[in-house]
Design an enzyme around this catalytic site. Structure first.
Site, short mmCIF file in Angstrom:
data_model
loop_
_atom_site.label_atom_id
_atom_site.label_comp_id
_atom_site.label_asym_id
_atom_site.label_seq_id
_atom_site.Cartn_x
_atom_site.Cartn_y
_atom_site.Cartn_z
N SER A 294 0.89 -1.10 0.15
CA SER A 294 -0.07 0.01 0.03
C SER A 294 0.74 1.24 -0.26
O SER A 294 1.86 1.20 0.67
CB SER A 294 -0.83 -0.03 1.12
OG SER A 294 -1.86 -1.13 1.27
N GLU B 154 -0.46 -3.49 14.66
CA GLU B 154 -1.50 -3.21 13.31
C GLU B 154 -2.66 -3.75 13.66
O GLU B 154 -3.79 -3.15 13.44
CB GLU B 154 -0.90 -3.95 12.16
CG GLU B 154 -1.57 -3.79 10.66
CD GLU B 154 -0.98 -4.43 9.69
OE1 GLU B 154 0.01 -4.98 9.95
OE2 GLU B 154 -1.57 -4.25 8.60
C1 LIG Z 1 -5.95 -3.53 0.69
C2 LIG Z 1 -5.00 -4.35 0.89
C3 LIG Z 1 -3.64 -4.01 1.31
C4 LIG Z 1 -2.59 -4.53 1.54
N1 LIG Z 1 -1.37 -3.76 1.98
C5 LIG Z 1 -0.29 -4.30 2.36
C6 LIG Z 1 0.88 -3.88 2.50
O1 LIG Z 1 0.93 -2.47 2.67
N2 LIG Z 1 2.15 -4.52 2.84
C7 LIG Z 1 2.02 -6.05 2.78
O2 LIG Z 1 3.09 -6.50 3.12
N3 LIG Z 1 0.81 -6.72 2.58
C8 LIG Z 1 -0.37 -5.90 2.26
N4 LIG Z 1 -1.47 -6.73 1.78
C9 LIG Z 1 -1.65 -8.05 1.80
C10 LIG Z 1 -2.14 -8.83 2.89
O3 LIG Z 1 -1.54 -8.85 4.04
C11 LIG Z 1 -2.31 -10.23 2.40
O4 LIG Z 1 -3.16 -10.10 1.16
C12 LIG Z 1 -3.11 -11.49 3.40
O5 LIG Z 1 -1.95 -11.47 4.39
C13 LIG Z 1 -3.18 -12.57 2.54
O6 LIG Z 1 -2.16 -13.05 1.67
P1 LIG Z 1 -2.68 -13.63 0.36
O7 LIG Z 1 -3.19 -12.45 -0.30
O8 LIG Z 1 -1.48 -14.32 -0.56
O9 LIG Z 1 -3.58 -14.66 0.24
P2 LIG Z 1 -3.61 -16.24 0.62
O10 LIG Z 1 -2.53 -16.53 1.83
O11 LIG Z 1 -3.13 -16.79 -0.56
O12 LIG Z 1 -5.13 -16.65 0.91
C14 LIG Z 1 -6.03 -17.02 0.18
C15 LIG Z 1 -7.19 -17.66 1.04
O13 LIG Z 1 -6.72 -18.80 1.70
C16 LIG Z 1 -6.97 -18.67 3.07
N5 LIG Z 1 -5.68 -19.47 3.73
C17 LIG Z 1 -4.48 -19.37 3.68
N6 LIG Z 1 -3.68 -20.10 4.56
C18 LIG Z 1 -4.62 -20.61 5.22
C19 LIG Z 1 -4.64 -21.24 6.33
N7 LIG Z 1 -3.23 -21.90 6.70
N8 LIG Z 1 -5.72 -21.83 6.91
C20 LIG Z 1 -7.03 -21.52 6.50
N9 LIG Z 1 -7.08 -20.59 5.57
C21 LIG Z 1 -6.12 -20.10 4.83
C22 LIG Z 1 -6.85 -17.23 3.29
O14 LIG Z 1 -7.62 -16.91 4.63
C23 LIG Z 1 -7.70 -16.67 2.17
O15 LIG Z 1 -9.10 -16.67 2.13
C24 LIG Z 1 -2.74 -6.06 1.83
C25 LIG Z 1 -3.80 -6.80 1.28
C26 LIG Z 1 -4.88 -5.95 0.73
C27 LIG Z 1 -6.10 -6.58 0.57
#
Ligand SMILES: Cc1cc2nc3c(=O)[nH]c(=O)nc-3n(C[C@H](O)[C@H](O)[C@H](O)COP(=O)(O)OP(=O)(O)OC[C@H]3O[C@@H](n4cnc5c(N)ncnc54)[C@H](O)[C@@H]3O)c2cc1C
Lengths: 287, 377
Positions: free
Chosen positions: B156, B239
């Site tokens: 972000s 956070e």
């Molecule tokens: C608007 C926005 C702003 C953001 N800003 C930042 C930022 O500034 N810096 C930064 O570093 N990150 C940022 N993020 C990233 C955010 O932290 C990640 O999107 C989040 O941690 C999820 O990771 P992923 O998107 O890879 O989803 P995934 O980890 O691939 O998850 C996909 C789905 O699988 C589920 N899942 C995954 N693992 C498991 C498990 N072990 N058990 C059960 N369910 C599971 C999740 O709950 C989800 O529903 C941002 C995200 C958004 C949407």
């Protein structure tokens, strides 16, 4: 701002839990579930411990504590599934002779129902037209009244405290069971589907706790209405999820779980249910 | 159980309120959400105004209760949101304050407080989201520098950031949690490429960040080498613990606006809608009480919020989505018009159950760390 419990409050909660564990443990609860009669000796013990005189000023022979203390005590009562018209009798203390000491048992119409009418010495207000029903909760005899009784906000607050006690207890029961029951070669609590049910139980209970305690501190109508809605949800949904975690065991008469769910239903019906609280909170938004 | 504040805190509240009454009316109108440089300027300008008035340091030097009053009053008065200062003020800043050396605190904290430098958070990677500890961005030692290669995603405010709190792998052979370090990376360093990503709300709130032989001084490492995971846990507890306090106040204001709108157009006679708003009022009142509970606990326990933040984060992120779904109900067909109020907020509320740890991950944290259930996997 120190929202947490004071040392005195923690001690009061501890003492209440100890008393109830000694005098209303599993054996007493089972006996009560069989009959529907009120344990008068227990009632006197509660009276001697100051249970009904909690909020009565000291000059009137009461304990002189506030709503925060009352809420902690009723949380314990809810947790222990303690039986009898506890709130009606507490509210009658100082008005009905013998209520404060536990000599007189007082029942009251609350919304559409009266709990423990037949066992009570005094019924308030007029309950002449009350009709007995076969209560869903084996620990709470019920009558229905034709006209809804006026709702007492203090009774709503104390009911919310009892519901909180249920919410906390069913969370503990679910977690205990999830840790010990094994399937597929490991505790069921290692399965994420079960973990997430348990997490939901805790989240609802802790959110309700903040709402109930705050309502006890402020005594404000909106806080009490919110506490009621959150605590009803935490108790009813919590008991259901707890039942689910217990599997077939949860569906038995033997297990404690159904007693929590049924009691939570009875309490959620007090004061005519949550609709009035929702309306009051809606109205507060435009005030 | 006591919800009253000390006379000093109440005096602080009165002073702040009086200042806000003079500072807010002279603020220029909010810029176009798509105009990032203008947004950056406004967000930094507001932080500068707070700083000049003596309120710049509240995010990490004040007692938790004073900070609560600060967030409560600024939100209630409709002051600008932290915006581009989010990571600096609520995330990287508190981490540097807690874990940095004196020199690092002197270098990085004042520009954050004075509204001069914007930070972003480079944690997530294409292959490391929920499973953050699997991150692969590699940092190799070269004299007194690290040379960093890899890529970050969902960063972000990357487009307008001066600094990035960057998680890198410094020891690929160590167990995954033990080979990570926390670095402060200047965003203008050679080898940093930012590619904006468009969100479902239409604007570019986050970006991909590609790192190609980026040289970062070893002196920019906060905490010991390979101790970055622990440092990160400090950051994440901030956070999840306190970063959303002001938003609860804002949501309660939105709820009153929804009720007013429903009254204006006759929807208030609909008991289903009315009671839905009433229930949401209970929900946000309870979340406010839970916030007070958590802050009071933090005040008693030394300032760093505990895992209780996960309980709040879970409940709040779903409540926020319910709130804007109710807004759509109030709007009726207007809910499909991007120019209606609350429609963009409804879209961005969808990120709340994903960002800063998804709801599923939070539930697992609650189950394993708070309830002590056996670990899955
Ligand atoms: C608007 C926005 C702003 C953001 N800003 C930042 C930022 O500034 N810096 C930064 O570093 N990150 C940022 N993020 C990233 C955010 O932290 C990640 O999107 C989040 O941690 C999820 O990771 P992923 O998107 O890879 O989803 P995934 O980890 O691939 O998850 C996909 C789905 O699988 C589920 N899942 C995954 N693992 C498991 C498990 N072990 N058990 C059960 N369910 C599971 C999740 O709950 C989800 O529903 C941002 C995200 C958004 C949407």
């Amino acid at each position: 701002m120190r929202f947490q419990l004071t040392e005195d409050q923690t001690a009061l909660r501890r003492a209440t839990r100890d008393l109830l564990e000694r005098r209303f443990g599993e054996r007493e609860r089972r006996a009560a579930a069989g009959g529907g009669s009120l344990d008068r000796a227990l009632w006197r013990t509660l009276g001697d411990a100051g249970f009904f005189a909690l909020c009565l000023p000291e000059r009137d022979g009461g304990v002189g504590l506030g709503f925060p203390e009352a809420v902690l005590v009723f949380e314990e009562a809810g947790r222990a599934l303690l039986t009898g018209p506890l709130i009606a009798t507490l509210r009658a203390a100082g008005e009905v002779p013998g209520a404060a000491s536990g000599e007189t048992v007082v029942a009251a119409a609350d919304g559409w129902t009266v709990e423990w009418l037949a066992a009570a010495d005094v019924a308030r207000p007029d309950t002449a037209d009350a009709v007995a029903v076969r209560s869903v909760d084996p620990l709470t005899p019920l009558h229905r009244v034709a006209r809804a009784a006026r709702v007492d906000p203090v009774a709503v607050l104390l009911t919310a405290a009892e519901q909180l006690g249920t919410a906390v207890r069913v969370c503990e029961l679910a977690v205990q069971h999830a840790r010990t029951r094994e399937q597929f070669g490991r505790p069921i609590g290692a399965f994420q589907a079960v973990q997430h049910l348990c997490a939901g139980l805790l989240v609802r209970a802790e959110t309700a706790r903040a709402a109930v305690y705050a309502a006890a501190v402020t005594g404000a109508r909106t806080d009490i209405a919110a506490a009621r809605l959150l605590a009803d949800e935490a108790a009813v949904d919590g008991a259901r999820d707890c039942l689910q975690v217990h599997g077939g065991m949860g569906f038995t008469w033997e297990s404690e779980v159904h007693l929590h769910l049924k009691r939570a239903w009875v309490r959620a019906g007090r004061g005519g249910g949550g609709a009035a609280a929702e309306e009051a909170l809606a109205a507060a938004l435009t005030a | 159980m006591d919800l009253s504040h000390t006379p000093e805190d109440e005096e602080f509240r009165a002073r702040l309120r009086a200042w806000l009454a003079t500072a807010l009316p002279v603020l220029p109108p909010p810029p176009d959400p798509a105009d990032w440089p203008a947004r950056r300027a406004r967000d930094l300008g507001w932080q500068r105004a707070l700083y000049d008035a003596g309120y710049g340091e509240l995010h990490w030097d004040a007692s938790p209760t004073t900070r609560l009053i600060f967030l409560e009053e600024t939100e209630a008065a409709g002051a600008p949101y932290v915006g581009a200062n989010f990571v600096g003020l609520l995330h990287a800043g508190p981490t540097i304050a807690a874990e940095g050396t004196d020199g690092q605190r002197r270098r990085w904290l004042p520009p954050i407080l004075r509204g001069e430098e914007v930070w972003c958070q480079g944690f997530s990677e294409p292959g490391a989201g929920s499973d953050l500890a699997s991150l692969r961005t590699r940092a190799r030692r070269d004299g007194d520098h690290y040379v960093v290669d890899g890529s970050k995603i969902w960063t972000s405010h990357a487009e307008v950031a001066d600094w990035c709190e960057l998680l890198v792998r410094t020891d690929p052979d160590a167990p995954r949690h033990r080979g990570i370090s926390w670095l402060a990376m200047p965003m203008d360093a050679p080898g940093v490429t930012v590619r904006p990503l468009r969100t479902l709300a239409g604007s570019a709130e986050f970006a991909e960040v590609f790192l190609d032989g980026v040289r970062i001084p070893v002196a920019n490492r906060v905490g010991a080498e390979n101790d970055g995971w622990r440092v990160t846990m400090v950051t994440l507890s901030f956070e999840r613990g306190t970063a959303f306090v002001g938003e609860v106040v804002a949501c309660r204001r939105v709820l009153r606006e929804l009720a007013a709108a429903a009254r204006r157009d006759g929807r208030w006679d609909d008991a289903v809608l009315r009671r839905r708003l009433g229930r949401l009022n209970a929900e946000f009142l309870a979340l406010w009480r839970l916030t007070q509970w958590n802050v009071s606990e933090a005040a008693a326990g030394g300032g760093v919020p505990g895992v209780g933040g996960s309980v709040f984060k879970l409940r709040y992120s779903h409540a926020r989505q319910d709130l804007y779904d109710a807004a759509a109900d109030v709007l009726g067909p207007g809910a499909l018009d991007l120019d209606s109020p609350w429609v963009l907020d409804r879209l961005s509320s969808l990120s709340y159950t994903i960002a800063a740890g998804t709801s599923q991950i939070q539930r697992t944290i609650v189950a394993e760390r708070m309830l002590g259930l056996p670990r899955g996997r």
